[in-house]
Enzyme design. Sequence first.
Site, PDB file in Angstrom:
ATOM      1  N   PRO A 172      78.262   8.482  34.839  1.00 49.49           N
ATOM      2  CA  PRO A 172      78.378   9.416  33.718  1.00 49.49           C
ATOM      3  C   PRO A 172      77.187  10.345  33.515  1.00 49.49           C
ATOM      4  O   PRO A 172      77.113  11.028  32.493  1.00 49.49           O
ATOM      5  CB  PRO A 172      78.519   8.468  32.518  1.00 49.49           C
ATOM      6  CG  PRO A 172      77.795   7.252  32.918  1.00 49.49           C
ATOM      7  CD  PRO A 172      77.842   7.150  34.409  1.00 49.49           C
ATOM      8  N   CYS A 173      76.280  10.439  34.481  1.00 51.79           N
ATOM      9  CA  CYS A 173      75.065  11.198  34.197  1.00 51.79           C
ATOM     10  C   CYS A 173      75.327  12.678  33.939  1.00 51.79           C
ATOM     11  O   CYS A 173      74.593  13.337  33.222  1.00 51.79           O
ATOM     12  CB  CYS A 173      74.045  11.015  35.318  1.00 51.79           C
ATOM     13  SG  CYS A 173      74.669  11.410  36.942  1.00 51.79           S
ATOM     14  N   LYS A 174      76.429  13.204  34.498  1.00 51.02           N
ATOM     15  CA  LYS A 174      76.705  14.628  34.283  1.00 51.02           C
ATOM     16  C   LYS A 174      77.824  14.850  33.265  1.00 51.02           C
ATOM     17  O   LYS A 174      78.188  15.978  32.989  1.00 51.02           O
ATOM     18  CB  LYS A 174      77.119  15.277  35.616  1.00 51.02           C
ATOM     19  CG  LYS A 174      76.007  15.348  36.644  1.00 51.02           C
ATOM     20  CD  LYS A 174      75.041  16.486  36.322  1.00 51.02           C
ATOM     21  CE  LYS A 174      74.122  16.798  37.497  1.00 51.02           C
ATOM     22  NZ  LYS A 174      73.293  15.647  37.888  1.00 51.02           N
TER      23      LYS A 174
END
Lengths: 349, 369
Positions: free
Chosen positions: B282-284
């Site tokens: 989910p980092c982006k």
Amino acid sequence: MPIIQFAPFSSLINPTFWHTLTQLKIDVLKLSSDSVPITGSYTYGKTVVDRESGKEIALGSNLGLSGESFDAAHTASPHSVTVKGTLKNFNTIEEFKSSDKAALFNALADELWSSDFPEDGNKFLVLTFADLKKYKYYYWCAFPAFVVKPSWEIGEGGWEGVSSGGSFGEEDLRTIASREEPNAPFFLVRRNAGGKIETTPLIASAYPGFFTDVPEKDRYVAFIDPSSLPQNPGWPLRNLLTYLVRHSAPYTSTAASPATTSPKPPSFNIISWRDTDVPSEDGGKGWKSLLGKVYLPSAPDLGKTSAEVEKVVRWNAIGWERDGKGKMSPRLADLGGMMDPRRLADQAV
Amino acid sequence: MHAIQQQYWAVRDYLAPVLRESKFKEHGRITPEEFVVAGDFLGYKFPVWSWEKGDASKAKDYLPPDKQYLVTRGVPCLRRATSLAYTDADEDAEKLLSFAVDESKDEQGEEWVQTHAGRVVTDPSANPTSIQEIPDLDGPEDNGSPSLPTRELSSLSLGSKDATPAIGTIPDLDEIPDMEEEGLDADDDATANPTPVGASATTSEDEPSKANLLQVRTYDVMITYDKFYQTPRIWLLGYDENRTPLTSSQIFEDVSADHALKTVTIEAFPHSASLQAASVHPCKHASVMKKVIERMNTTVIEQQRLPATKDNGNKRRWLFRRNTGEEKKSGEVEGEEVEGMRVDFYLVVFLKFIASIVPTIEVDSTTAF
């Protein structure tokens, strides 16, 4: 008339099931191979439209098992039917192979035959062997269903769309879709004297009383259908029909008509319910459920008095799941890639 | 190393503060409360989604105990993403963000939703993975030159070992040594033949050619709330057409080439003690969601300013609808006030975004409406 071919159940086992079984085996069962009660669930068969070819693809529902199957308190998600089952885990592959599978199966079939509760009309059996070192799980499921000779047949016209035959209007179908207890596997539908549709879950006390004074054409028995094939109803219908025929007059009525007149061959209006919810008006496809008149060409001998009914020999039952190649053979879930710490480490980024 | 990393993530996750303030329009991030609201809405609009409790010992205290994560089961995946003709990844990225620029069109969502899946499969012979047929159940001999999986399976069933084992696609079937049993089920003419999944549901006149049989996989899709990134996070568990769990390399076949092994990884599922599942990292998510929401918000506001006429033309109109009787839950907004996109829609939008990462897994059931 064509014989109805029922779409067999197939199992779909979520990896969490094997995780929980592993824990259970290590912490609780240890070397015991006693039967463990578990639950599974199935839901409506779906069709999906392939966006590239535009065809409708049948996607039947499977009998799903997961980690929650061991949790007796687990409630099924909305729109799915819970099925009770038995798990038998063997300690060695040899035990697994040499176990008397037919005996286990027949014991379950006997239990089904003698139980008088339609809501428990479907049960399943899972035999497992867990190779814990290799993260390999051998398993074999069975879904007993009773075989009647001669077979059930479908009336002229086959299964047709529930909205196309003129039996039900849009409002009637909405009534059925919004019935109470949508998780009941089987339910009864009648049109009352005022022309309104009424439903009730099929429980032992409801049948056949619910249909008293209802003309035959306005009596319908419905089930949640895990199949989505156009002419093949799902496996649960087999045992539903068995229940219906065993509990329909004149077989159980003590005031049976004289034995000289042979009983009328049983026939039922069956709704194969395949709609999770009301289709949206602009969906274009409308209702997916099917309606069919199902009957036996001749009445099976089920006894006319209650004493005779007791003595009726159980019908033969079938229902072992075939493996991926269609053989009578166990299946294997190889979870090494998802459970083995070493292999997981290799994939780690 | 992997274990250390997982520990590190666990600690970092534990230390991260729970987001309290609603910032979904500014940052694309949501609070746990908003996650629950959006999840309720998703489950209400699309009943295939439902809440799960998960493992009680792994329950997150910032979420209600019975609403720990969302799940939908049996999501079809008709084709491999690798079989879609990827030519220009940049073009796809363009398309992803180019939705809703043309307000005159009535179907703003359309082109954006179907970026990848709308593509036509190119010449199947050039794309061997796309036409792998379902192994023939009746035996190998009906075909002069059986395709790869058929050949492998047939040799396996004969017990010969000389065939090259499948490249990670077929589990060791030959390790089930003659466990086949005779006489368990009598022949029964009332049992339908096992139909391969992927057979057409419509009874078509023409014999379906083998190339049209699809390798239909199904996925269980979970959405959890990621406390560190303050976004939803998607998890995938796959099964092949024989309902055998997919290996990670098989799952990567369903991930668009841009994302496989970069943003999609196999990790410990947070609501289970031992389960590992494929997940989109989910980092982006927040930044992408922010962009998407900004654009959608503009559209939604414009739609809301429009008088509510000819409502039946657009299938997705409910997304833009002002609060009317149907969504009573948060129906306090009345009259002419324009609030833009509500946070309820967050997960609906999120699924459309995820659909671009796993183009052939039909997670976005919202298009069916």
